[in-house]
Scaffold this motif. Structure first.
Motif, PDB file in Angstrom:
ATOM      1  N   ILE A  95       0.941  -1.038  -0.041  1.00 23.54           N
ATOM      2  CA  ILE A  95      -0.063  -0.053   0.184  1.00 23.54           C
ATOM      3  C   ILE A  95       0.981   1.249   0.104  1.00 23.54           C
ATOM      4  CG2 ILE A  95      -1.891   1.189   1.269  1.00 23.54           C
ATOM      5  CD1 ILE A  95      -2.832  -1.198   2.447  1.00 23.54           C
ATOM      6  N   THR A  96       1.013   2.011  -1.245  1.00 19.77           N
ATOM      7  CA  THR A  96       1.760   3.061  -1.236  1.00 19.77           C
ATOM      8  C   THR A  96       1.193   4.350  -0.963  1.00 19.77           C
ATOM      9  OG1 THR A  96       1.205   3.464  -3.598  1.00 19.77           O
ATOM     10  CG2 THR A  96       3.093   1.718  -3.385  1.00 19.77           C
ATOM     11  N   PRO A  97       1.935   5.274  -0.838  1.00 18.30           N
ATOM     12  CA  PRO A  97       1.336   6.744  -0.433  1.00 18.30           C
ATOM     13  C   PRO A  97       0.257   7.087  -1.448  1.00 18.30           C
ATOM     14  CG  PRO A  97       3.400   6.813   0.133  1.00 18.30           C
ATOM     15  CD  PRO A  97       3.347   5.382  -0.515  1.00 18.30           C
ATOM     16  N   LEU A  98       0.493   6.713  -2.745  1.00 24.34           N
ATOM     17  CA  LEU A  98      -0.283   7.309  -3.728  1.00 24.34           C
ATOM     18  C   LEU A  98      -1.614   6.360  -3.849  1.00 24.34           C
ATOM     19  CD1 LEU A  98      -0.484   8.913  -6.413  1.00 24.34           C
ATOM     20  CD2 LEU A  98       0.423   7.181  -7.567  1.00 24.34           C
ATOM     21  N   LYS A  99      -1.429   5.055  -3.367  1.00 25.96           N
ATOM     22  CA  LYS A  99      -2.900   4.336  -3.180  1.00 25.96           C
ATOM     23  C   LYS A  99      -3.677   4.915  -2.239  1.00 25.96           C
ATOM     24  CE  LYS A  99      -0.958  -0.167  -5.077  1.00 25.96           C
ATOM     25  NZ  LYS A  99      -0.847  -1.622  -4.866  1.00 25.96           N
ATOM     26  N   LEU A 100      -2.831   5.365  -1.124  1.00 24.31           N
ATOM     27  CA  LEU A 100      -3.854   5.879   0.022  1.00 24.31           C
ATOM     28  C   LEU A 100      -4.271   7.119  -0.427  1.00 24.31           C
ATOM     29  CD1 LEU A 100      -1.148   5.108   3.182  1.00 24.31           C
ATOM     30  CD2 LEU A 100      -3.505   4.154   2.643  1.00 24.31           C
ATOM     31  N   LEU A 101      -3.672   8.118  -1.088  1.00 23.48           N
ATOM     32  CA  LEU A 101      -4.031   9.287  -1.620  1.00 23.48           C
ATOM     33  C   LEU A 101      -5.435   8.823  -2.476  1.00 23.48           C
ATOM     34  CD1 LEU A 101      -4.328  12.226  -2.108  1.00 23.48           C
ATOM     35  CD2 LEU A 101      -2.439  11.881  -4.088  1.00 23.48           C
ATOM     36  N   SER A 102      -5.240   7.896  -3.335  1.00 18.33           N
ATOM     37  CA  SER A 102      -6.359   7.490  -4.142  1.00 18.33           C
ATOM     38  C   SER A 102      -7.577   6.869  -3.407  1.00 18.33           C
ATOM     39  CB  SER A 102      -5.904   6.489  -5.240  1.00 18.33           C
ATOM     40  OG  SER A 102      -4.659   6.749  -6.172  1.00 18.33           O
ATOM     41  N   VAL A 108     -13.710  10.741  -0.371  1.00 25.31           N
ATOM     42  CA  VAL A 108     -14.259  12.020  -0.488  1.00 25.31           C
ATOM     43  C   VAL A 108     -15.142  12.224  -1.627  1.00 25.31           C
ATOM     44  CG1 VAL A 108     -13.627  14.377  -1.098  1.00 25.31           C
ATOM     45  CG2 VAL A 108     -12.071  13.240   0.645  1.00 25.31           C
ATOM     46  N   GLY A 109     -15.055  11.402  -2.741  1.00 24.14           N
ATOM     47  CA  GLY A 109     -15.852  11.479  -3.921  1.00 24.14           C
ATOM     48  C   GLY A 109     -17.297  10.951  -3.569  1.00 24.14           C
ATOM     49  N   VAL A 110     -17.245   9.957  -2.886  1.00 24.54           N
ATOM     50  CA  VAL A 110     -18.536   9.173  -2.628  1.00 24.54           C
ATOM     51  C   VAL A 110     -19.264  10.024  -1.576  1.00 24.54           C
ATOM     52  CG1 VAL A 110     -19.258   7.308  -1.030  1.00 24.54           C
ATOM     53  CG2 VAL A 110     -17.634   6.859  -3.224  1.00 24.54           C
ATOM     54  N   VAL A 111     -18.625  10.471  -0.593  1.00 25.12           N
ATOM     55  CA  VAL A 111     -19.253  11.483   0.268  1.00 25.12           C
ATOM     56  C   VAL A 111     -20.160  12.621  -0.398  1.00 25.12           C
ATOM     57  CG1 VAL A 111     -18.733  12.877   2.232  1.00 25.12           C
ATOM     58  CG2 VAL A 111     -17.838  10.722   2.458  1.00 25.12           C
ATOM     59  N   ILE A 112     -19.344  13.516  -1.277  1.00 24.19           N
ATOM     60  CA  ILE A 112     -19.628  14.357  -2.122  1.00 24.19           C
ATOM     61  C   ILE A 112     -20.787  14.010  -2.979  1.00 24.19           C
ATOM     62  CG2 ILE A 112     -19.256  16.028  -3.964  1.00 24.19           C
ATOM     63  CD1 ILE A 112     -16.284  16.252  -2.587  1.00 24.19           C
ATOM     64  N   ILE A 113     -20.693  13.073  -3.702  1.00 27.35           N
ATOM     65  CA  ILE A 113     -21.766  12.545  -4.560  1.00 27.35           C
ATOM     66  C   ILE A 113     -23.154  12.187  -3.655  1.00 27.35           C
ATOM     67  CG2 ILE A 113     -21.337  10.243  -5.013  1.00 27.35           C
ATOM     68  CD1 ILE A 113     -21.588  11.113  -7.900  1.00 27.35           C
ATOM     69  N   SER A 114     -22.881  11.727  -2.429  1.00 31.52           N
ATOM     70  CA  SER A 114     -23.999  11.222  -1.772  1.00 31.52           C
ATOM     71  C   SER A 114     -24.819  12.218  -1.177  1.00 31.52           C
ATOM     72  CB  SER A 114     -23.676  10.096  -0.508  1.00 31.52           C
ATOM     73  OG  SER A 114     -22.937  10.830   0.017  1.00 31.52           O
TER      74      SER A 114
END
Length: 115
Positions: A95-102, A108-114
């Motif tokens: 689990i890389t930092p880039l994966k954690l960012l993703s 965040v996207g799920v929360v916003i769209i919901s």
């Protein structure tokens, strides 16, 4: 949302079974030295993965009863979040930092769209 518990439960089943199904298919393919139809349809991991994909699809359809398509379908991207963590434990993938960012961006996207 009157049915929040039902929605969260169905979403969890949909995303977890989709992720687990993909991982089972990966495990099945790892075990096959050569791919033949007979070996594929008798491999327990491929059968389990296929079953879990069917569960995911069926519960996804039920989710559409409670949520608009434009909200429900993007929420299924949580499958990718589970996949990163499950693959870490089962296949020892990093689990890389880039994966954690993703993962953070997906959440965040799920929360916003919901909203």
């Amino acid at each position: 949302m009157d049915n929040l518990g039902i929605i969260v439960g169905i979403l969890a089943i949909t995303t977890l079974s989709g992720s687990a199904g993909a991982l089972a298919l990966k495990q099945g393919m790892n075990e096959l030295a050569d791919l033949t139809v007979v070996k594929a349809i008798t491999n327990k991991w491929l059968l389990l993965g296929s079953f879990l994909y069917i569960v995911s699809a069926a519960t996804n359809i039920v989710l559409f009863k409670y949520l608009a398509y434009s909200i429900a379908f993007p929420m299924t991207s949580l499958t990718y979040v589970w996949t990163v963590f499950i693959s870490y434990f089962t296949f020892k993938e990093k689990i890389t930092p880039l994966k954690l960012l993703s993962i953070g961006l997906i959440i965040v996207g799920v929360v916003i769209i919901s909203r």
